[in-house]
Design an enzyme around this catalytic site. Structure first.
Site, PDB file in Angstrom:
ATOM      1  N   ASP A  32      42.624   4.009  20.770  1.00  0.00           N
ATOM      2  CA  ASP A  32      43.767   4.476  19.988  1.00  0.00           C
ATOM      3  C   ASP A  32      44.116   3.479  18.887  1.00  0.00           C
ATOM      4  OD1 ASP A  32      45.863   6.056  19.211  1.00  0.00           O
ATOM      5  OD2 ASP A  32      47.221   5.404  20.796  1.00  0.00           O
ATOM      6  N   GLY A  33      44.407   4.004  17.698  1.00  0.00           N
ATOM      7  CA  GLY A  33      44.924   3.134  16.634  1.00  0.00           C
ATOM      8  C   GLY A  33      44.129   3.121  15.347  1.00  0.00           C
ATOM      9  N   ASN A  81      42.274  17.078  18.401  1.00  0.00           N
ATOM     10  CA  ASN A  81      41.931  16.405  17.145  1.00  0.00           C
ATOM     11  C   ASN A  81      41.355  17.360  16.101  1.00  0.00           C
ATOM     12  OD1 ASN A  81      40.854  13.327  18.793  1.00  0.00           O
ATOM     13  ND2 ASN A  81      42.869  13.936  18.031  1.00  0.00           N
ATOM     14  N   ARG A 203      43.821   1.332  27.412  1.00  0.00           N
ATOM     15  CA  ARG A 203      44.280   2.018  26.201  1.00  0.00           C
ATOM     16  C   ARG A 203      44.822   0.993  25.216  1.00  0.00           C
ATOM     17  NH1 ARG A 203      47.307   7.653  25.132  1.00  0.00           N
ATOM     18  NH2 ARG A 203      47.477   7.419  22.880  1.00  0.00           N
TER      19      ARG A 203
END
Length: 254
Positions: A32-33, A81, A203
């Site tokens: 994530d990110g 997504n 995560r």
């Protein structure tokens, strides 16, 4: 003293603190990110953030091989997504094609006998992505020492729904009875059939939720949340996650 030198000292210290006999066998990662990293940089295209994220994933795979971790599963693209802007989805699909094609002749993948597998609703992906996935999987299908799984077109709830449908069909066809249905049968009908449940789920980006990742398989996984955005993840961040895992007293049950 240069910061890089201090970083290397800290990395070595972390390595020395780890017990090679207590490594998690299966590490699953929610990467994530990437988008936030792009926004943080101001003028960076979002797809560049995803490209840097792909580079980070390759590093993590290298670190995992060096640490003796046998299975790595990464959450690369959810079914949700597909709702992102068209140019971003198209860019991600191009990135998948490029990186799966690289796997076919990837020196370290073949040197360390890493089998590559994609889990998810692959039928939702464009033809060129599915073809590249097949090339990568076929080029590594003879290996079984290490596994590298990518969850693409994946959603944990849909995975369970699809498993229920497959089991129902078997009951309907008379292959099994209702009494045959148990946890093992459900596991055997998931996208990840035959894959050991993750020991540790990491995560990045500071978010503390699974976001539909391996919902069935994560029942007894240890969870670790890291503040670093995925493209910024350093080896020391990964080593700290492993150290934290080794410091826990794993219990199965309440």
């Amino acid at each position: 003293m240069p910061p890089q030198f201090l970083y290397k000292i800290y990395e070595k210290r972390l390595m020395n603190e780890l017990d090679p006999d207590r490594m998690p066998r299966h590490v699953a990662i929610i990467m994530d990110g990437n988008r936030r990293y792009s926004r943080m940089k101001g003028d960076m295209e979002v797809i560049k953030g995803h490209e840097l994220g792909a580079d980070t994933l390759e590093k993590v795979l290298d670190w995992s091989i060096d640490l003796g971790i046998e299975i790595v599963t990464a959450y690369a693209f959810s079914t949700e997504n597909f709702n992102r802007p068209e140019h971003e989805v198209e860019g991600l699909m191009r990135l998948f094609v490029e990186n799966f094609k690289k796997i076919v002749d990837h020196e370290k993948i073949h040197k360390h006998k890493v089998r590559v597998k994609v889990v998810g609703r692959i039928e939702l992906l464009p033809d060129d992505v599915r073809e590249a996935i097949k090339e990568a999987e076929d080029s590594t299908k003879q290996y079984n020492e290490r596994l590298f799984n990518l969850a693409i077109g994946y959603d944990g709830r849909l995975e369970i729904v699809d498993a229920i449908k497959k089991i129902y069909k078997k009951v309907e066809d008379g292959e099994i009875s209702i009494d045959d249905i148990d946890e093992n049968l459900v596991s055997e009908n998931l996208y990840t059939a035959g894959l050991e449940d993750p020991s540790l789920i990491i995560r990045t980006s500071g978010e503390e939720r699974l976001s539909g990742f391996l919902l069935w398989q994560s029942s007894y996984s240890e969870l670790y949340f890291c503040d670093s955005l995925w493209p910024e993840l350093r080896k020391v961040d990964y080593l700290r996650a492993i150290r934290d895992y080794q410091e826990r007293d794993r219990r199965f049950g309440v």
